[in-house]
Design an enzyme around this catalytic site. Sequence first.
Site, short mmCIF file in Angstrom:
data_model
loop_
_atom_site.label_atom_id
_atom_site.label_comp_id
_atom_site.label_asym_id
_atom_site.label_seq_id
_atom_site.Cartn_x
_atom_site.Cartn_y
_atom_site.Cartn_z
N LYS A 1 1.35 -1.24 0.17
CA LYS A 1 -0.71 0.10 -0.20
C LYS A 1 0.58 0.94 0.28
O LYS A 1 1.50 1.32 0.59
CB LYS A 1 -0.89 -0.12 1.45
N LYS B 1 5.33 1.89 8.65
CA LYS B 1 4.03 2.80 9.11
C LYS B 1 2.96 1.92 9.26
O LYS B 1 1.77 2.06 10.29
CB LYS B 1 3.48 3.77 8.11
N LYS C 1 5.06 2.45 -2.50
CA LYS C 1 5.36 3.50 -3.20
C LYS C 1 5.48 3.85 -4.87
O LYS C 1 6.31 3.16 -5.36
CB LYS C 1 6.21 4.54 -2.01
N THR D 1 -5.41 14.05 6.91
CA THR D 1 -4.07 13.65 7.52
C THR D 1 -3.93 14.80 8.85
O THR D 1 -3.45 14.76 9.68
CB THR D 1 -3.19 14.71 6.26
N ASN E 1 -2.15 21.02 2.21
CA ASN E 1 -3.49 19.84 3.21
C ASN E 1 -2.98 19.95 4.38
O ASN E 1 -4.06 19.39 4.68
CB ASN E 1 -3.03 18.84 1.38
N SER F 1 -7.29 4.60 4.53
CA SER F 1 -7.52 3.84 3.07
C SER F 1 -7.98 2.26 3.40
O SER F 1 -8.76 1.69 2.59
CB SER F 1 -5.72 3.89 2.99
#
Length: 474
Positions: A115, A139, A151, A234, A265, A397
Site C-alpha cells: 500500500k 507505518k 510507493k 492527514t 493540505n 484507506s
Amino acid sequence: MVVLRTLETLDRPYAMDPPDDGVIWWGLAQLKRERSDLNLGLYTVPRPTMNALVATNRNFKLAARLLGLDSKLEKSLLIPFREIKVECTIPKDDGTLASFVGFRVQHDNARGPMKGGIRYHPEVDPDEVNALAQLMTWKTAVANIPYGGAKGGIGCNPGELSLSELERLTRVFTQKIHDLIGVSTDVPAPDMGTNPQTMAWILDEYSKFHGYSPAVVTGKPIDLGGSLGRDAATGRGVLFATEALLHEHGKSIAGQRFVIQGFGNVGSWAAQLISEHGGKIVAVSDITGAIKNSKGIDIPSLLKHSVEHRGVKGFNGADPIDPKSILVEDCDVLIPAALGGVINRENANEIKAKFIIEAANHPTDPEADEILSKKGVVILPDIYANSGESLSVILISYYEQTKNQEKECDARANIQGFMWDEEKVNNELRTYMTRGFKDVKEMCRTHNCDLRMGAFTLGVNRVARATVLRGWEA
C-alpha cells in the site's frame, strides 16, 4: 555535466572510475568524512546531507540491532520485493510527444497487500520512492493493519500539464503496471501532485483489463466509493498524535503555542483542528512566505485568505517574517509539514520548541536528531505521525478498501450503498492512533530508546515476525 548519485546499499565498495555517461558512484563511507568537501580526484563536490533512503536505512539498521535480528533476515527485510521502472510517452495537446519515467517500488508484503501513494513531481527518483516505500512498510505495521508498503511516482511537473495531458499520462502509467497492482497485491493512493481524480482514472483504466474494481485504489471520489473524512484525515492524524504526546507529558493542546511550517493540505487542516481545540497558532509559512502573530493567528480568516490569494503572503492579521526563521520561532510545539531535511545541524541548536511533531516525511536529519535529543526536545517521528505516506490516511484507506471489497463480494445482498459516516471514521482513527502511541511507548521502555527508535522497532519487529511465521528460512 557530472551527475552524482548515492548507492542504495550501505556497504558496497567504493569505485572512483567514472563510467562513460559521466555518473560517479560513491560509497557511504566516503560521505562520512568530517569536512566540508569531499575531494574525489578531479571532481570536488559539497559534503551532502543524508538523503531520505540513507536515513531510512540507517534507522532500520539501528532498530534491527536493538531487536537482535538475524543478519540474513535483516538484509531480506531491507531489500524491496519488486522495483518497477517504466517509460510513459503521451501526445501533448499541441501534437508533440513527451516522455516521462514512472516508478513503483513494492517493498514488502509479509503482512498483507502492499500500500502506498503515487506522486507526480519533477524530482521523483528511485532513491526517494524506495525510501518512502520502505517507510510505508513500517507505518502500516505500527498502525497494526494488514498491509505492506509500496510507493510510486512519475517524474513530471503536474502544473505544466493540462488536465487532458495528466489523464493520458495516468492511463499510460496504469497500462504499464496494471498486471502488478490489485486488491490482493498492491493498492495505490494519492500523494503529492495527485488527487481523487487521478485515482478515478487509474480505477477506470485498471477496470478495462480486470473488470470493475473500485478497491484497486483508495482516495478516490466519494461517488466512486471513496471515504468520508479523507481530506481532513492527514491533519486529523497530526491532531490525534499531538494529543497523545502532550497527554503523556501532562499537557493538552489548549493553551500551547504552535508553529506550522507548510500550509498545504496537511498543515492547513492541522492548523484548523488544533485551533478548534484551543491551541494558539503563532506562526505559519508556505511557499509564498511566512507570517507571525504572537497573540495567535485567526486561522479561519487565514484559510480564506490563502484560498483567495494562493498562499499566506499578504495576510493582514499577522506580520511577515523571513521564511528561513519559521523553524526557530519561539513556540511550545513545532510542526514541520512541508519538505524533508528542513531541520538539520545548521538550525537545530536554534530551535526553541519543546516538542516536534513530524508531519512531513523525514524533516529531521540524523545529526539534528542528536542535537535536539541532547537539548531535551521530544520528537514524535514521521513513521507514526506524518502525512504524504500518515497513519490516519493508511487507516482510512484500509476502511475504504474493506468497504469496497465488501461491495464487490456482496453485491447480490444489496449493500452497495454501505458507507461509514465521518464521525465513525474519526472515532476509529482516534482509537488506532491512541493505541499506536501506547505500543510505541512500550517499545521505548523495552529497549530504552527514544520515540523514533520505539516506532521503528515496533514496525520492524511486526514485519519480521510475520516474515518468519510465513516460512522464511535463513
